[in-house]
Write a protein that holds these residues in place. Structure first.
Motif, PDB file in Angstrom:
ATOM      1  N   SER A  19       0.829  -1.203   0.000  1.00  9.23           N
ATOM      2  CA  SER A  19       0.000   0.000   0.000  1.00  9.23           C
ATOM      3  C   SER A  19       0.866   1.257   0.000  1.00  9.23           C
ATOM      4  CB  SER A  19      -0.960   0.009   1.185  1.00  9.23           C
ATOM      5  OG  SER A  19      -0.245   0.025   2.403  1.00  9.23           O
ATOM      6  N   SER A  20       1.999   1.214   0.680  1.00 13.47           N
ATOM      7  CA  SER A  20       2.899   2.359   0.683  1.00 13.47           C
ATOM      8  C   SER A  20       3.485   2.582  -0.710  1.00 13.47           C
ATOM      9  CB  SER A  20       4.032   2.130   1.694  1.00 13.47           C
ATOM     10  OG  SER A  20       4.852   3.252   1.778  1.00 13.47           O
ATOM     11  N   ALA A  21       3.879   1.524  -1.389  1.00 10.36           N
ATOM     12  CA  ALA A  21       4.418   1.642  -2.747  1.00 10.36           C
ATOM     13  C   ALA A  21       3.363   2.209  -3.700  1.00 10.36           C
ATOM     14  CB  ALA A  21       4.904   0.277  -3.240  1.00 10.36           C
ATOM     15  N   ILE A  22       2.125   1.811  -3.528  1.00 10.93           N
ATOM     16  CA  ILE A  22       1.041   2.319  -4.371  1.00 10.93           C
ATOM     17  C   ILE A  22       0.843   3.821  -4.134  1.00 10.93           C
ATOM     18  CG2 ILE A  22      -1.465   2.220  -4.755  1.00 10.93           C
ATOM     19  CD1 ILE A  22      -1.204  -0.845  -4.238  1.00 10.93           C
ATOM     20  N   ARG A  23       0.879   4.245  -2.852  1.00 11.72           N
ATOM     21  CA  ARG A  23       0.738   5.674  -2.542  1.00 11.72           C
ATOM     22  C   ARG A  23       1.882   6.481  -3.161  1.00 11.72           C
ATOM     23  NH1 ARG A  23      -1.046   3.998   2.568  1.00 11.72           N
ATOM     24  NH2 ARG A  23       1.103   4.056   3.303  1.00 11.72           N
ATOM     25  N   TRP A  24       3.104   5.964  -3.076  1.00 11.43           N
ATOM     26  CA  TRP A  24       4.260   6.656  -3.657  1.00 11.43           C
ATOM     27  C   TRP A  24       4.088   6.777  -5.171  1.00 11.43           C
ATOM     28  CZ3 TRP A  24       8.899   8.597  -1.538  1.00 11.43           C
ATOM     29  CH2 TRP A  24       8.974   8.525  -0.160  1.00 11.43           C
ATOM     30  N   ARG A  25       3.597   5.735  -5.785  1.00 14.68           N
ATOM     31  CA  ARG A  25       3.416   5.740  -7.240  1.00 14.68           C
ATOM     32  C   ARG A  25       2.373   6.774  -7.655  1.00 14.68           C
ATOM     33  NH1 ARG A  25       4.665   6.609 -11.546  1.00 14.68           N
ATOM     34  NH2 ARG A  25       3.967   5.495 -13.364  1.00 14.68           N
ATOM     35  N   ARG A  26       1.327   6.928  -6.843  1.00 16.16           N
ATOM     36  CA  ARG A  26       0.298   7.924  -7.131  1.00 16.16           C
ATOM     37  C   ARG A  26       0.820   9.354  -6.961  1.00 16.16           C
ATOM     38  NH1 ARG A  26      -4.508   5.042  -3.922  1.00 16.16           N
ATOM     39  NH2 ARG A  26      -5.010   3.450  -5.474  1.00 16.16           N
ATOM     40  N   LEU A  27       1.756   9.560  -6.054  1.00 21.35           N
ATOM     41  CA  LEU A  27       2.302  10.887  -5.794  1.00 21.35           C
ATOM     42  C   LEU A  27       3.265  11.363  -6.878  1.00 21.35           C
ATOM     43  CD1 LEU A  27       3.000  10.748  -1.955  1.00 21.35           C
ATOM     44  CD2 LEU A  27       1.297  12.135  -3.122  1.00 21.35           C
ATOM     45  N   ALA A  28       3.893  10.432  -7.585  1.00 18.66           N
ATOM     46  CA  ALA A  28       4.920  10.783  -8.573  1.00 18.66           C
ATOM     47  C   ALA A  28       4.428  11.775  -9.630  1.00 18.66           C
ATOM     48  CB  ALA A  28       5.480   9.524  -9.216  1.00 18.66           C
ATOM     49  N   PRO A  29       3.285  11.559 -10.271  1.00 20.55           N
ATOM     50  CA  PRO A  29       2.854  12.520 -11.291  1.00 20.55           C
ATOM     51  C   PRO A  29       2.501  13.905 -10.730  1.00 20.55           C
ATOM     52  CG  PRO A  29       1.626  10.467 -11.492  1.00 20.55           C
ATOM     53  CD  PRO A  29       2.408  10.389 -10.238  1.00 20.55           C
ATOM     54  N   GLN A  30       2.025  13.957  -9.471  1.00 18.98           N
ATOM     55  CA  GLN A  30       1.628  15.229  -8.871  1.00 18.98           C
ATOM     56  C   GLN A  30       2.820  16.129  -8.576  1.00 18.98           C
ATOM     57  OE1 GLN A  30      -0.492  14.200  -5.342  1.00 18.98           O
ATOM     58  NE2 GLN A  30      -2.252  13.345  -6.441  1.00 18.98           N
ATOM     59  N   HIS A  31       3.929  15.543  -8.160  1.00 12.79           N
ATOM     60  CA  HIS A  31       5.073  16.320  -7.701  1.00 12.79           C
ATOM     61  C   HIS A  31       6.283  16.233  -8.626  1.00 12.79           C
ATOM     62  CE1 HIS A  31       2.954  17.089  -3.986  1.00 12.79           C
ATOM     63  NE2 HIS A  31       2.677  15.798  -3.900  1.00 12.79           N
ATOM     64  N   GLY A  32       6.209  15.449  -9.660  1.00 11.68           N
ATOM     65  CA  GLY A  32       7.326  15.323 -10.585  1.00 11.68           C
ATOM     66  C   GLY A  32       8.359  14.313 -10.142  1.00 11.68           C
ATOM     67  N   GLN A  33       8.549  14.194  -8.880  1.00 14.68           N
ATOM     68  CA  GLN A  33       9.458  13.185  -8.340  1.00 14.68           C
ATOM     69  C   GLN A  33       8.907  12.733  -6.996  1.00 14.68           C
ATOM     70  OE1 GLN A  33      13.236  15.049  -7.834  1.00 14.68           O
ATOM     71  NE2 GLN A  33      12.643  16.161  -6.017  1.00 14.68           N
ATOM     72  N   VAL A  34       9.350  11.615  -6.547  1.00 17.71           N
ATOM     73  CA  VAL A  34       8.848  11.084  -5.292  1.00 17.71           C
ATOM     74  C   VAL A  34       9.969  11.149  -4.266  1.00 17.71           C
ATOM     75  CG1 VAL A  34       7.825   9.108  -4.132  1.00 17.71           C
ATOM     76  CG2 VAL A  34       7.285   9.552  -6.517  1.00 17.71           C
ATOM     77  N   VAL A  35       9.763  11.958  -3.246  1.00 15.02           N
ATOM     78  CA  VAL A  35      10.729  12.067  -2.153  1.00 15.02           C
ATOM     79  C   VAL A  35       9.957  12.051  -0.841  1.00 15.02           C
ATOM     80  CG1 VAL A  35      12.502  13.310  -3.441  1.00 15.02           C
ATOM     81  CG2 VAL A  35      10.722  14.575  -2.286  1.00 15.02           C
ATOM     82  N   ALA A  36      10.584  11.545   0.162  1.00 16.54           N
ATOM     83  CA  ALA A  36       9.954  11.493   1.475  1.00 16.54           C
ATOM     84  C   ALA A  36       9.929  12.878   2.106  1.00 16.54           C
ATOM     85  CB  ALA A  36      10.707  10.527   2.379  1.00 16.54           C
ATOM     86  N   ARG A  37       8.917  13.118   2.903  1.00 11.29           N
ATOM     87  CA  ARG A  37       8.855  14.367   3.655  1.00 11.29           C
ATOM     88  C   ARG A  37       9.908  14.314   4.753  1.00 11.29           C
ATOM     89  NH1 ARG A  37       2.656  14.576   5.243  1.00 11.29           N
ATOM     90  NH2 ARG A  37       3.210  12.448   5.682  1.00 11.29           N
ATOM     91  N   PRO A  38      10.393  15.452   5.204  1.00 12.75           N
ATOM     92  CA  PRO A  38      11.356  15.461   6.306  1.00 12.75           C
ATOM     93  C   PRO A  38      10.737  14.826   7.546  1.00 12.75           C
ATOM     94  CG  PRO A  38      11.185  17.632   5.317  1.00 12.75           C
ATOM     95  CD  PRO A  38      10.114  16.783   4.696  1.00 12.75           C
TER      96      PRO A  38
END
Length: 112
Positions: A19-38
């Motif tokens: 489920s975490s990998a799926i959430r990261w994959r969904r975030l990629a198009p919104q932000h251009g890249q996928v990085v963790a929050r501080p």
């Protein structure tokens, strides 16, 4: 995950939940890249910071007010904060609350 790897395979590779990998994959198009929050940091100072002038006024007006009394006054104003949050506010703003010992210690020296 962009190289054709499934979310399940990526999750297994990075040892995270699917489920975490799926959430990261969904975030990629919104932000251009996928990085963790501080991680970590202060999340509560804004809550008490909004009442900073009020707290400083209390300290100026009632010089010997305790942290518990400050906390109670903030609760009266609708700002439920913990005692540690009040303490950190005082530390952050350099407000010292040290007891003044008016009498000397009755102990004369070491006992044998």
């Amino acid at each position: 995950m962009d190289g054709g790897t499934s979310c399940r395979a990526a999750a297994a590779h990075f040892e995270v939940s699917t489920s975490s990998a799926i959430r990261w994959r969904r975030l990629a198009p919104q932000h251009g890249q996928v990085v963790a929050r501080p991680r970590g940091g202060d999340r509560h100072s804004g809550k008490i910071g909004a009442h900073g002038d009020f707290i400083k006024g209390l300290v100026t007006e009632l010089g010997d007010i305790t942290l518990v009394e400050v906390q109670a006054r903030l609760m009266e104003r609708g700002a439920p904060v913990g005692i540690v949050t009040v303490h950190r506010f005082f530390a952050r703003h350099g407000i010292m609350r040290k007891k003044n010992l008016g009498t000397r210690s009755s102990k004369i020296g070491p006992t044998s």
